[in-house]
Write a protein that holds these residues in place. Structure first.
Motif, PDB file in Angstrom:
ATOM      1  N   VAL A 144      34.934  34.924  29.465  1.00  0.00           N
ATOM      2  CA  VAL A 144      35.708  34.137  30.423  1.00  0.00           C
ATOM      3  C   VAL A 144      37.106  33.871  29.885  1.00  0.00           C
ATOM      4  CG1 VAL A 144      35.873  31.886  31.556  1.00  0.00           C
ATOM      5  CG2 VAL A 144      33.685  33.081  31.486  1.00  0.00           C
ATOM      6  N   ILE A 145      37.204  33.476  28.601  1.00  0.00           N
ATOM      7  CA  ILE A 145      38.515  33.203  28.008  1.00  0.00           C
ATOM      8  C   ILE A 145      39.350  34.473  27.934  1.00  0.00           C
ATOM      9  CG2 ILE A 145      39.694  32.419  25.920  1.00  0.00           C
ATOM     10  CD1 ILE A 145      37.372  30.572  25.381  1.00  0.00           C
ATOM     11  N   ALA A 146      38.726  35.562  27.472  1.00  0.00           N
ATOM     12  CA  ALA A 146      39.460  36.828  27.354  1.00  0.00           C
ATOM     13  C   ALA A 146      39.948  37.311  28.708  1.00  0.00           C
ATOM     14  CB  ALA A 146      38.566  37.876  26.689  1.00  0.00           C
ATOM     15  N   THR A 147      39.135  37.165  29.742  1.00  0.00           N
ATOM     16  CA  THR A 147      39.551  37.592  31.082  1.00  0.00           C
ATOM     17  C   THR A 147      40.728  36.769  31.581  1.00  0.00           C
ATOM     18  OG1 THR A 147      37.273  38.246  31.572  1.00  0.00           O
ATOM     19  CG2 THR A 147      38.757  37.965  33.439  1.00  0.00           C
ATOM     20  N   SER A 148      40.711  35.472  31.282  1.00  0.00           N
ATOM     21  CA  SER A 148      41.821  34.622  31.731  1.00  0.00           C
ATOM     22  C   SER A 148      43.115  34.942  31.006  1.00  0.00           C
ATOM     23  CB  SER A 148      41.463  33.146  31.515  1.00  0.00           C
ATOM     24  OG  SER A 148      41.384  32.835  30.125  1.00  0.00           O
ATOM     25  N   LEU A 149      43.033  35.535  29.815  1.00  0.00           N
ATOM     26  CA  LEU A 149      44.232  35.857  29.036  1.00  0.00           C
ATOM     27  C   LEU A 149      44.663  37.307  29.175  1.00  0.00           C
ATOM     28  CD1 LEU A 149      43.351  33.965  25.718  1.00  0.00           C
ATOM     29  CD2 LEU A 149      44.944  33.233  27.494  1.00  0.00           C
ATOM     30  N   ALA A 150      43.875  38.128  29.854  1.00  0.00           N
ATOM     31  CA  ALA A 150      44.174  39.561  29.967  1.00  0.00           C
ATOM     32  C   ALA A 150      45.090  39.825  31.160  1.00  0.00           C
ATOM     33  CB  ALA A 150      42.873  40.349  30.122  1.00  0.00           C
TER      34      ALA A 150
ATOM     35  N   GLN B 235      44.358  45.348  33.564  1.00  0.00           N
ATOM     36  CA  GLN B 235      43.213  45.624  32.699  1.00  0.00           C
ATOM     37  C   GLN B 235      41.925  45.080  33.303  1.00  0.00           C
ATOM     38  OE1 GLN B 235      43.395  43.743  28.874  1.00  0.00           O
ATOM     39  NE2 GLN B 235      41.434  44.567  28.184  1.00  0.00           N
ATOM     40  N   VAL B 236      41.987  43.889  33.870  1.00  0.00           N
ATOM     41  CA  VAL B 236      40.803  43.276  34.461  1.00  0.00           C
ATOM     42  C   VAL B 236      40.298  44.095  35.634  1.00  0.00           C
ATOM     43  CG1 VAL B 236      39.934  41.222  35.627  1.00  0.00           C
ATOM     44  CG2 VAL B 236      41.471  40.979  33.678  1.00  0.00           C
ATOM     45  N   VAL B 237      41.213  44.565  36.487  1.00  0.00           N
ATOM     46  CA  VAL B 237      40.812  45.381  37.632  1.00  0.00           C
ATOM     47  C   VAL B 237      40.223  46.705  37.167  1.00  0.00           C
ATOM     48  CG1 VAL B 237      41.670  46.605  39.656  1.00  0.00           C
ATOM     49  CG2 VAL B 237      42.489  44.302  39.158  1.00  0.00           C
ATOM     50  N   GLU B 238      40.830  47.301  36.138  1.00  0.00           N
ATOM     51  CA  GLU B 238      40.356  48.591  35.629  1.00  0.00           C
ATOM     52  C   GLU B 238      38.960  48.475  35.023  1.00  0.00           C
ATOM     53  OE1 GLU B 238      41.720  51.992  32.341  1.00  0.00           O
ATOM     54  OE2 GLU B 238      43.011  50.261  32.798  1.00  0.00           O
ATOM     55  N   ASN B 239      38.655  47.320  34.401  1.00  0.00           N
ATOM     56  CA  ASN B 239      37.350  47.129  33.752  1.00  0.00           C
ATOM     57  C   ASN B 239      36.302  46.542  34.696  1.00  0.00           C
ATOM     58  OD1 ASN B 239      38.455  48.075  31.385  1.00  0.00           O
ATOM     59  ND2 ASN B 239      38.839  46.039  30.536  1.00  0.00           N
ATOM     60  N   GLY B 240      36.612  46.480  35.965  1.00  0.00           N
ATOM     61  CA  GLY B 240      35.624  45.988  36.905  1.00  0.00           C
ATOM     62  C   GLY B 240      35.568  44.476  37.034  1.00  0.00           C
ATOM     63  N   GLY B 241      36.636  43.779  36.655  1.00  0.00           N
ATOM     64  CA  GLY B 241      36.697  42.331  36.831  1.00  0.00           C
ATOM     65  C   GLY B 241      36.521  41.523  35.568  1.00  0.00           C
TER      66      GLY B 241
ATOM     67  N   ALA C 128      41.275  34.860  44.939  1.00  0.00           N
ATOM     68  CA  ALA C 128      42.319  34.826  43.929  1.00  0.00           C
ATOM     69  C   ALA C 128      41.998  35.850  42.850  1.00  0.00           C
ATOM     70  CB  ALA C 128      42.403  33.420  43.328  1.00  0.00           C
ATOM     71  N   PRO C 129      43.025  36.340  42.124  1.00  0.00           N
ATOM     72  CA  PRO C 129      42.769  37.287  41.039  1.00  0.00           C
ATOM     73  C   PRO C 129      41.760  36.728  40.035  1.00  0.00           C
ATOM     74  CG  PRO C 129      45.113  37.149  41.508  1.00  0.00           C
ATOM     75  CD  PRO C 129      44.450  36.080  42.324  1.00  0.00           C
ATOM     76  N   GLN C 130      41.006  37.628  39.420  1.00  0.00           N
ATOM     77  CA  GLN C 130      39.962  37.210  38.488  1.00  0.00           C
ATOM     78  C   GLN C 130      40.541  36.432  37.319  1.00  0.00           C
ATOM     79  OE1 GLN C 130      36.964  37.339  39.123  1.00  0.00           O
ATOM     80  NE2 GLN C 130      35.636  37.775  37.387  1.00  0.00           N
ATOM     81  N   THR C 131      41.730  36.772  36.868  1.00  0.00           N
ATOM     82  CA  THR C 131      42.328  36.050  35.751  1.00  0.00           C
ATOM     83  C   THR C 131      42.566  34.585  36.109  1.00  0.00           C
ATOM     84  OG1 THR C 131      44.509  36.806  36.509  1.00  0.00           O
ATOM     85  CG2 THR C 131      43.435  38.083  34.782  1.00  0.00           C
ATOM     86  N   ILE C 132      43.026  34.336  37.333  1.00  0.00           N
ATOM     87  CA  ILE C 132      43.270  32.960  37.764  1.00  0.00           C
ATOM     88  C   ILE C 132      41.954  32.208  37.908  1.00  0.00           C
ATOM     89  CG2 ILE C 132      44.131  31.547  39.668  1.00  0.00           C
ATOM     90  CD1 ILE C 132      46.318  33.536  40.086  1.00  0.00           C
ATOM     91  N   ARG C 133      40.964  32.851  38.442  1.00  0.00           N
ATOM     92  CA  ARG C 133      39.654  32.195  38.605  1.00  0.00           C
ATOM     93  C   ARG C 133      39.068  31.813  37.257  1.00  0.00           C
ATOM     94  NH1 ARG C 133      36.491  36.478  42.104  1.00  0.00           N
ATOM     95  NH2 ARG C 133      34.913  34.837  42.226  1.00  0.00           N
ATOM     96  N   MET C 134      39.169  32.707  36.278  1.00  0.00           N
ATOM     97  CA  MET C 134      38.642  32.394  34.949  1.00  0.00           C
ATOM     98  C   MET C 134      39.488  31.334  34.244  1.00  0.00           C
ATOM     99  SD  MET C 134      35.898  34.090  34.724  1.00  0.00           S
ATOM    100  CE  MET C 134      35.750  33.802  36.510  1.00  0.00           C
TER     101      MET C 134
END
Length: 303
Positions: free
Chosen positions: A45-51, A55-61, A265-271
């Motif tokens: 969760v932390i890594a996704t919020s900082l990525a 990259q998040v879209v490419e890795n499937g969220g 909302a984008p996954q980074t914002i949600r995380m």
């Protein structure tokens, strides 16, 4: 304390068998697996919020390790105004609610713990009855609405001001304090309130810390009560706003009182919102953890 005394205290009891290497290895493996099951999801969760979003879209969220550490999601969430306001609301409700709940719980528990209180047993039975048969959702709503608490922050505090389980725990702790301390206070001319604040509470730091943490976590994590009693979404606390971000794909405009259903909302914002909703309790817990196992009554009564 001498080394001999320390070695005697830490020595294995005669009746306890020495653990076998296989047993110790199994415990270590189970501990490591448990820690990984807890730490890895939180780190993701932390890594996704900082990525970066790409990259998040490419890795499937999700992102296990950010290609580039960026606080862009946190800046966007906080600068939007909605989450910042909701965070302040949650902090205020948690602080005021926890303080009020602790005060009322301690006073009521002390009164019910002392023998000879007029109406003490019927009151305790009534409290336990509410614990066994809690009120339903509709009666609770009608009471809050009838008292004029709807669309006010008091609707998030007063209906859950005293938790019966916490009350019973504090009452049982007060009853476990040696009676000699109460008698000594009475001989010195101390009133009940002075006895409570100068003798009982200093000996009850552990239970107060634990119950206070229970209350704080309850107030901080509560989201449904705001949906039920607050019609204005601009008054919602952080957990309710976070629910809209994470589970329902709601987009909050700059105006904190407006909300609309759009693309998630984008996954980074949600995380990032999830991290902001989890971090405060994680920061408070280490300061209270030592009270969970501390023996506060050791040496309270000297022979």
């Amino acid at each position: 304390m001498s080394r001999t005394a320390q070695a005697h205290r830490t020595a294995r009891p005669a009746w306890m068998e020495k653990p076998k290497p296989v047993t110790q290895a199994g415990k270590a493996i189970a501990l490591v697996v448990t820690v990984l099951l807890v730490v890895i999801p939180f780190w993701v969760v932390i890594a996704t919020s900082l990525a970066p979003d790409a990259q998040v879209v490419e890795n499937g969220g999700w992102a296990l390790w950010p290609d580039e550490f960026s606080f862009r999601a946190y800046d966007k969430v906080i600068s939007g105004g909605v989450v910042t306001h909701a965070l302040l609301v949650s902090v205020g409700v948690t602080v005021i609610g926890t303080a009020a709940s602790l005060l009322c719980t301690v006073l009521l528990a002390y009164a019910l713990a002392r023998p000879g209180v007029v109406g003490g047993k019927p009151m305790m039975l009534l409290i336990l009855f509410t614990f066994l048969f809690p009120p339903g959702l509709i009666p609770s709503f009608l009471v809050v609405d009838g008292l004029g608490l709807r669309n006010s922050y008091w609707a998030l505090v007063l209906p859950v001001l005293i938790n019966v389980f916490n009350l019973v725990v504090v009452r049982g702790f007060f009853q476990g304090i040696p009676e000699e301390l109460y008698e000594a206070a009475r001989l010195d001319g101390a009133s009940e309130l002075r006895t409570l604040f100068t003798i009982v509470l200093p000996l009850s730091k552990a239970v107060i810390a634990v119950v206070g943490l229970f209350y704080a976590v309850g107030y901080w994590n509560d989201f449904f009560r705001a949906v039920l009693y607050l019609d204005d979404s601009g008054m919602w606390p952080l957990q309710t706003v976070m629910r809209g971000y994470v589970t329902q794909g709601q987009k909050f405009t700059d105006d904190a009182s407006q909300m609309e259903m759009t693309v998630q909302a984008p996954q980074t914002i949600r995380m990032a919102v999830v991290v902001l909703g989890t971090l405060p309790i994680l920061c408070v817990y280490p300061f209270l953890q030592r009270y969970f196992t501390k023996g506060v009554l050791t040496g309270a009564v000297k022979s």
